[in-house]
Design a protein around this motif. Structure first.
Motif, short mmCIF file in Angstrom:
data_model
loop_
_atom_site.label_atom_id
_atom_site.label_comp_id
_atom_site.label_asym_id
_atom_site.label_seq_id
_atom_site.Cartn_x
_atom_site.Cartn_y
_atom_site.Cartn_z
N ALA A 258 0.80 -1.13 -0.08
CA ALA A 258 0.11 0.08 0.07
C ALA A 258 0.80 1.11 0.02
O ALA A 258 0.43 2.26 -0.64
N LYS A 259 2.07 1.10 0.67
CA LYS A 259 2.61 2.29 0.83
C LYS A 259 4.04 2.31 -0.39
O LYS A 259 4.70 3.32 -0.40
N GLY A 260 4.37 1.26 -0.81
CA GLY A 260 5.41 1.07 -1.86
C GLY A 260 6.98 0.92 -1.03
O GLY A 260 8.00 1.54 -1.59
N VAL A 261 6.72 0.77 0.22
CA VAL A 261 8.15 0.96 0.92
C VAL A 261 8.66 -0.48 1.29
O VAL A 261 8.05 -1.43 1.75
N PRO A 262 9.85 -0.66 1.12
CA PRO A 262 10.58 -1.90 1.54
C PRO A 262 10.46 -1.83 3.05
O PRO A 262 10.54 -1.35 3.96
N ALA A 263 10.24 -3.41 3.45
CA ALA A 263 9.87 -3.95 4.84
C ALA A 263 10.93 -3.06 5.68
O ALA A 263 10.60 -2.64 6.89
N GLU A 264 12.34 -3.20 5.41
CA GLU A 264 13.54 -2.77 6.37
C GLU A 264 13.14 -1.10 6.61
O GLU A 264 13.72 -0.72 7.54
N ALA A 265 12.48 -0.55 5.61
CA ALA A 265 12.21 1.00 5.91
C ALA A 265 11.11 1.45 6.53
O ALA A 265 10.72 2.62 6.77
N CYS A 266 10.41 0.37 6.86
CA CYS A 266 9.27 0.61 7.48
C CYS A 266 9.32 0.81 9.17
O CYS A 266 10.42 0.47 9.68
N SER A 267 8.07 1.29 9.87
CA SER A 267 8.21 1.64 11.41
C SER A 267 8.28 0.32 11.95
O SER A 267 7.91 -0.97 11.42
N THR A 268 8.63 0.16 13.30
CA THR A 268 8.68 -0.99 13.85
C THR A 268 7.19 -1.75 13.92
O THR A 268 7.30 -3.13 13.95
N GLY A 269 6.25 -0.99 14.14
CA GLY A 269 5.09 -1.65 14.27
C GLY A 269 4.56 -2.00 12.85
O GLY A 269 3.83 -3.16 12.77
N GLU A 270 4.84 -1.34 11.57
CA GLU A 270 4.52 -1.79 10.29
C GLU A 270 5.29 -3.13 10.17
O GLU A 270 4.70 -3.98 9.58
N GLN A 271 6.47 -3.31 10.61
CA GLN A 271 7.06 -4.44 10.20
C GLN A 271 6.65 -5.78 11.05
O GLN A 271 6.59 -6.89 10.48
N LYS A 272 6.11 -5.14 12.05
CA LYS A 272 5.33 -6.50 13.05
C LYS A 272 4.24 -6.62 12.28
O LYS A 272 3.80 -7.94 12.24
N ALA A 273 3.40 -5.83 11.84
CA ALA A 273 2.28 -6.11 11.07
C ALA A 273 2.42 -6.85 10.07
O ALA A 273 1.78 -7.83 9.51
N LEU A 274 3.61 -6.80 9.14
CA LEU A 274 3.85 -7.42 7.98
C LEU A 274 4.03 -8.91 8.41
O LEU A 274 3.69 -9.77 7.54
N LEU A 275 4.91 -9.11 9.36
CA LEU A 275 5.24 -10.48 9.87
C LEU A 275 3.95 -11.21 9.94
O LEU A 275 3.59 -12.46 9.83
N ILE A 276 3.07 -10.62 10.99
CA ILE A 276 1.82 -11.27 11.26
C ILE A 276 0.90 -11.46 10.26
O ILE A 276 0.33 -12.68 9.92
N SER A 277 0.85 -10.61 8.95
CA SER A 277 0.36 -10.74 7.79
C SER A 277 0.62 -11.92 7.26
O SER A 277 -0.23 -12.76 6.54
N LEU A 278 1.98 -12.23 6.84
CA LEU A 278 2.59 -13.24 6.39
C LEU A 278 2.25 -14.54 7.05
O LEU A 278 1.85 -15.60 6.44
N ILE A 279 2.24 -14.67 8.29
CA ILE A 279 1.92 -15.81 8.97
C ILE A 279 0.69 -16.15 8.91
O ILE A 279 0.07 -17.08 8.54
N LEU A 280 -0.47 -15.19 8.66
CA LEU A 280 -1.84 -15.61 8.52
C LEU A 280 -2.08 -15.87 7.21
O LEU A 280 -2.81 -16.85 6.78
N ALA A 281 -1.32 -15.22 6.27
CA ALA A 281 -1.36 -15.62 4.87
C ALA A 281 -0.97 -17.20 4.81
O ALA A 281 -1.54 -18.08 3.88
N ASN A 282 -0.06 -17.59 5.34
CA ASN A 282 0.65 -18.84 5.31
C ASN A 282 -0.43 -19.92 5.98
O ASN A 282 -0.76 -20.93 5.25
N ALA A 283 -1.17 -19.64 6.97
CA ALA A 283 -1.96 -20.59 7.52
C ALA A 283 -3.19 -20.45 6.69
O ALA A 283 -4.04 -21.70 6.38
N ARG A 284 -3.84 -19.30 6.07
CA ARG A 284 -4.81 -19.58 5.03
C ARG A 284 -4.47 -20.31 4.01
O ARG A 284 -5.42 -20.99 3.36
N ALA A 285 -3.33 -20.15 3.25
CA ALA A 285 -3.03 -21.16 2.28
C ALA A 285 -2.92 -22.40 2.51
O ALA A 285 -3.51 -23.40 1.70
N LEU A 286 -2.44 -22.93 3.59
CA LEU A 286 -2.32 -24.24 3.97
C LEU A 286 -3.69 -24.71 4.39
O LEU A 286 -4.26 -26.01 3.75
N ALA A 287 -4.51 -23.93 5.03
CA ALA A 287 -6.03 -24.33 5.01
C ALA A 287 -6.76 -24.67 3.90
O ALA A 287 -7.55 -25.50 3.73
#
Length: 358
Positions: A258-287
């Motif tokens: 949405a922001k076009g920003v590399p993860a390493e340049a995101c805020s700490t909160g955004e980096q955490k949210a990106l990680l959670i999003s990937l874990i949820l996507a992984n679970a969604r794909a497996l299910a």
């Protein structure tokens, strides 16, 4: 897919713990040092590898010295119930038994898919590539249990080739077989990783989620592995004393779409949210692929989210139907789950951690 029983014996701070469970998420709360993370670490050892802390088997025994440790569980899923046990005796490697029969660790990946997110991963996007490769390989392993064997074969051949490089061996005949093995296993690793990223990206599209979408890319500094590339790079590798081409050099890049920003340049909160999003996507794909959602381990995840994001996370976990094991210091962090979860209080007792259903 979920645990209906978990037993710990002489494991970390748990002298003896036995839990009866159902398919709902598991909310675990208690003071720091009480043994909450030890519970989720035990569950992580029901999958291939060294668990979420990457600890050696002897380090998992309760202190002072105990006569080995044991983690056992009953796993229920679409294929029925299975009994799983992993343990280590003093001066012995860790062993695995499935339905009372000895089994290789790799078989755990076919029985139970386990994903995790722990506080040490919060710096994933700003530290070295090794952690991101490990994260990528855990995602890949969740889809392709054979990925573990390919990684073992690749590492073994690479260690032998590195030994030749350090010993300044010049005869090409010594290298050809090892480079062929590295190329074969490496190509399987690269294909598996690419397939996992494709699945994760697809699982993010159109998902109703409060967490940001990532664009993922695998970065290979010297291109894909092949026997020819390894042969051409021998001189450079000999000067370095190690192999510089292959999947062990790859990296995982993520961009906040949405922001076009590399993860390493995101805020700490955004980096955490990106990680959670990937874990949820992984679970969604497996299910979606297997019909059996994986088990999620989310250590201290609630403490790093505001009330709105916590509520959104709990809603998504419940909608996915996953048994998510979540830890936090206070029961109030999990109030939004209510009766949708099983609540466990962990405290330090005179003989180790004590776990009480609430």
């Amino acid at each position: 897919m979920h645990l209906t029983r978990l037993e710990l014996s002489q494991f970390r701070s748990h002298r003896r713990t036995r839990l009866a469970l159902d398919a709902r998420p598991v909310a675990i709360f208690g003071p720091n040092g009480s043994g909450k993370t030890n519970l989720v670490e035990a569950v992580s050892l029901l999958s291939p590898g060294r668990g979420l802390r990457r600890a050696a088997a002897p380090d998992l025994s309760r202190r002072p010295a105990a006569p080995g440790w044991r983690v056992a569980a009953e796993v229920a899923g679409g294929g029925g119930s299975r009994e799983v046990e992993t343990r280590a005796e003093p001066d012995q490697p860790r062993g695995v038994r499935i339905d009372a029969k000895a089994a290789p660790q790799a078989d755990l990946g076919r029985l139970l898919r386990v994903l995790w997110l722990v506080p040490s991963m919060d710096r994933l996007w700003i530290e070295g590539a090794e952690g991101r490769r490990r994260f990528l390989d855990r995602m890949t392993l969740s889809f392709l249990p054979r990925h573990a064997q390919a990684a073992i074969a690749y590492e073994k051949a690479m260690r032998e080739r590195n030994r030749l490089l350090k010993d300044d061996v010049r005869d090409p005949a010594w290298f050809r077989a090892l480079e062929g093995q590295m190329a074969e296993a490496g190509a399987e690793i690269e294909a598996g990783r690419a397939a996992a990223v494709t699945r994760i990206m697809a699982a993010q599209e159109g998902a109703r989620t409060a967490f940001p979408v990532s664009d993922l890319a695998i970065v290979a500094p010297r291109g894909p592995v092949s026997a020819e590339a390894l042969a051409e790079g021998r001189g450079r590798d000999m000067a370095a004393g190690r192999s510089l081409t292959g999947p062990h050099r790859a990296d995982l890049a993520a961009t906040y779409r949405a922001k076009g920003v590399p993860a390493e340049a995101c805020s700490t909160g955004e980096q955490k949210a990106l990680l959670i999003s990937l874990i949820l996507a992984n679970a969604r794909a497996l299910a979606g692929e297997t019909g059996d959602p994986p088990v999620l381990l989310l250590d201290e995840v609630a403490a790093h989210l505001d009330a709105g994001r916590r509520a959104a996370l709990y809603d998504e976990i419940c909608a996915l139907g996953v048994q998510a094991w979540m830890t936090g210091t206070g029961a109030e962090l999990f109030e939004g789950l209510g009766a949708r979860a099983q609540h466990l209080s962990v405290a330090e007792g005179p003989e180790g951690s004590e776990v009480t259903p609430v």
